[in-house]
Design a protein around this motif. Sequence first.
Motif, PDB file in Angstrom:
ATOM      1  N   LEU A 417      38.867  38.306  43.990  1.00 35.82           N
ATOM      2  CA  LEU A 417      39.062  39.606  44.650  1.00 35.82           C
ATOM      3  C   LEU A 417      40.505  40.076  44.507  1.00 35.82           C
ATOM      4  O   LEU A 417      40.765  41.288  44.390  1.00 35.82           O
ATOM      5  N   HIS A 418      41.440  39.151  44.490  1.00 36.79           N
ATOM      6  CA  HIS A 418      42.843  39.518  44.299  1.00 36.79           C
ATOM      7  C   HIS A 418      43.154  39.842  42.839  1.00 36.79           C
ATOM      8  O   HIS A 418      44.012  40.677  42.553  1.00 36.79           O
ATOM      9  N   PRO A 421      41.358  43.841  42.176  1.00 40.13           N
ATOM     10  CA  PRO A 421      41.163  44.589  43.432  1.00 40.13           C
ATOM     11  C   PRO A 421      40.559  45.970  43.238  1.00 40.13           C
ATOM     12  O   PRO A 421      39.989  46.532  44.163  1.00 40.13           O
TER      13      PRO A 421
END
Length: 490
Positions: A417-418, A421
Amino acid sequence: MARFPDLSAIAPDLGRIFLFMGLVSYLPLLIGIIYGEYGALLPMASAPAAFTVLGLLLVRIHRLEREPPLSIALGSVALIWLVASFVGALPFTLGIGMPYTDAVFEAMSGWTSTGLSLILDVDAVPRTILFWRSLTQWMGGIGIVAFSVALASRSSLTSFRLYRSEGRSETLMPGVVATAAQMWRIYLILTVIGVGLVLLSGISLWDAVNISMTAIATGGFSVHTQGIMYYQNPLLEMLIVPIMIAGALPFKLYYLVYLRKQTGLFEDAQARLLFLLIAFGVFLVTYDLIFLTQVVPLQALREGLFMVTSAITCTGFNNTNPFAWSSVTVLFLSALMLIGGSSGSTAGGIKLSRVNLGIETLGWWFRRLYTGSRVLTPFRHNGKGVGLTIAEYEVSKNMLVIALFILTIFVGSILLLHLDPSSAFDSSDVIFDVVSAISNVGLSTGFVNPEMSMTGKWVFIIIMWAGRLEIIPLIALAMGLSRKVSQKRG
């Protein structure tokens, strides 16, 4: 340099494993010759050539007469699977021009029997390369080390430790070589039976062989971009169901039934739980499809049976798009994927044996809670009493693996997810694909695709690798490498 003697003791065994892998890796060349794909022969030959050269180099290392510790065996098994993926990627890069990172992803997905793919147009890929994909899943399904040990001529403590480090726990016969050989006979027989079953659906022999190989390996690779949906053949889907189940049952069970030491499948605790989860899952998913997604009953039953079996066996085939379903149904599907099939099978996931042990542990803890500290409460596993020390050790080991699976899913999802994004996919999509990767299933929301960042692809490569080996060997390899680095600095 303190660990070099241990590596020297195990290097010849690793060399033989790579030599055996190289030998079998020549099989796709026959497919290339049969179908006249002469341009694919040289790229395909890169994999067996690399395995052979690597194997010859390792077997030439002088063996020191000492058995390596378990930590070295664990780390070596993790290294075998990683090297297999690096070498297995060569035909994809040289044959169809895949970027090397994508090719390593494809190879790791194959060896770990996961089934996630970065090939956009599978139908355009030469049959030589497609058979290589299927073969990696078929070999990886039962285990690279188990396959190689089956071809060996002698048993040793090193062979035993490598075999157990791969996550194999079967003891069919006194020697590890004899056990591995018996498992491979069972595997071959099940594959041939699978081909015969699939042929009854009317599809070609080429398709039947590839489907049977990846179904019994609970892998999920297909020779068509649309997968099983390409055929639009309900009979084919129903014939694949028992093949997927056969791959997810403990192979020891077939051996015991053959010897008449066990009269039926339901005498095995893992088999009972597998069929129970399939029955409950089919009922629940069919109900959801009828009342939440408004699918007609017969179609709902067809989709429910196939998709539930595919999820719990960690095969990854699909006969519909599950992401058109209600979110609660997809969540249930992901829970089945995480549980997975039996220990001693080709399936991934946490394993039914650990779920069984967890249920027994809960009962034991509650009995101890209500009987008081002065009363000795025995722990019973599969109907047999187990000593307190052994029980606590096995329970701790069981919970450690489960905790590591959950922790890997959490860390992997946060990382991904990082890394991306701005993706159109939400957190539930990412978590689903991470669960699919660590359980070696192959179902995807679409988050896994060639447009992912390179770092994201490597995260998935590591997750598939960790899930197949149940994480501990990777930790052993990482700790061994970090110690070497610290020793050099010191």
